[in-house]
Design a protein around this motif. Structure first.
Motif, PDB file in Angstrom:
ATOM      1  N   UNK A  35       4.479   0.496   2.676  1.00 52.45           N
ATOM      2  CA  UNK A  35       4.079   1.087   3.955  1.00 52.45           C
ATOM      3  C   UNK A  35       2.613   1.522   3.983  1.00 52.45           C
ATOM      4  N   UNK A  36       2.038   1.875   2.842  1.00 50.50           N
ATOM      5  CA  UNK A  36       0.649   2.331   2.787  1.00 50.50           C
ATOM      6  C   UNK A  36      -0.035   1.685   1.592  1.00 50.50           C
ATOM      7  N   UNK A  37      -0.856   0.685   1.844  1.00 52.84           N
ATOM      8  CA  UNK A  37      -1.535  -0.014   0.758  1.00 52.84           C
ATOM      9  C   UNK A  37      -2.682   0.821   0.190  1.00 52.84           C
ATOM     10  N   UNK A  38      -3.384   1.545   1.063  1.00 48.35           N
ATOM     11  CA  UNK A  38      -4.511   2.371   0.635  1.00 48.35           C
ATOM     12  C   UNK A  38      -4.009   3.751   0.230  1.00 48.35           C
ATOM     13  N   UNK A 132       1.003   6.110  -9.512  1.00 52.83           N
ATOM     14  CA  UNK A 132       0.790   4.737  -9.971  1.00 52.83           C
ATOM     15  C   UNK A 132       1.198   3.792  -8.854  1.00 52.83           C
ATOM     16  N   UNK A 133       0.588   2.631  -8.824  1.00 51.09           N
ATOM     17  CA  UNK A 133       0.934   1.615  -7.835  1.00 51.09           C
ATOM     18  C   UNK A 133       1.822   0.595  -8.535  1.00 51.09           C
ATOM     19  N   UNK A 134       3.160   0.663  -8.272  1.00 49.53           N
ATOM     20  CA  UNK A 134       4.112  -0.142  -9.025  1.00 49.53           C
ATOM     21  C   UNK A 134       5.237  -0.715  -8.173  1.00 49.53           C
ATOM     22  N   UNK A 135       5.101  -1.621  -7.253  1.00 49.09           N
ATOM     23  CA  UNK A 135       3.843  -2.031  -6.647  1.00 49.09           C
ATOM     24  C   UNK A 135       3.384  -1.060  -5.562  1.00 49.09           C
ATOM     25  N   UNK A 136       4.297  -0.244  -5.014  1.00 49.40           N
ATOM     26  CA  UNK A 136       3.898   0.746  -4.004  1.00 49.40           C
ATOM     27  C   UNK A 136       3.502   2.038  -4.713  1.00 49.40           C
ATOM     28  N   UNK A 137       2.718   2.871  -4.050  1.00 50.90           N
ATOM     29  CA  UNK A 137       2.312   4.142  -4.640  1.00 50.90           C
ATOM     30  C   UNK A 137       3.529   5.005  -4.913  1.00 50.90           C
TER      31      UNK A 137
END
Length: 147
Positions: A35-38, A132-137
């Motif tokens: 939902x939030x890449x940044x 961590x980004x795993x894959x999402x934050x």
């Protein structure tokens, strides 16, 4: 020999049928599905949405605090906190910190993780949250360094 071949053929077919019916785990969402890449956008929502905190907190969460009453001196206590035992909100809303006289600093770690430090100036009141980004934050570690 004919009976042996039939038994082997039947076993192979049964094996293929069992394999075909075995559920495969769903792959983790791709970064584009998060939902939030940044991170900054994610943090803004994470801070004030309990449902997002519940979805984006690791199970177990690495948790630590300072035991000020330990002898002969204060010591750090570390544990793995099951998600069911986490008290919500797990982190204060960054938008409300200034009104509480608190500050926030975001650091990028060498491995791409983000650390958010929230503190009250001129005091020992300080917490650090590691994402961590795993894959999402995902919140993976919470450290309360207050004495």
């Amino acid at each position: 020999m004919r009976g042996y071949r039939s038994a082997v053929s039947l076993a192979l077919v049964a094996g293929i049928a069992v394999t075909a019916c075995t559920p495969t785990p769903a792959p983790p969402p791709a970064r584009s599905e998060c939902p939030y890449a940044e991170f900054e956008g994610f943090l803004k929502h994470f801070g004030n949405e309990i449902t997002l905190q519940e979805r984006a907190t690791a199970d177990p969460l690495l948790d630590s605090y300072i035991d000020a009453e330990a002898e002969p001196e204060p010591r750090k206590v570390e544990s793995r906190l099951a998600l069911a035992d986490v008290e919500w909100p797990v982190m204060p809303d960054p938008a409300a910190l200034a009104g509480q006289g608190r500050e926030m600093q975001i650091s990028v770690l060498a491995d791409g993780q983000r650390q958010v430090q929230i503190r009250t100036p001129d005091s020992s009141d300080q917490q650090t949250y590691t994402f961590a980004q795993a894959p999402c934050w995902t919140l993976v570690k919470r450290e309360d360094e207050s004495i």
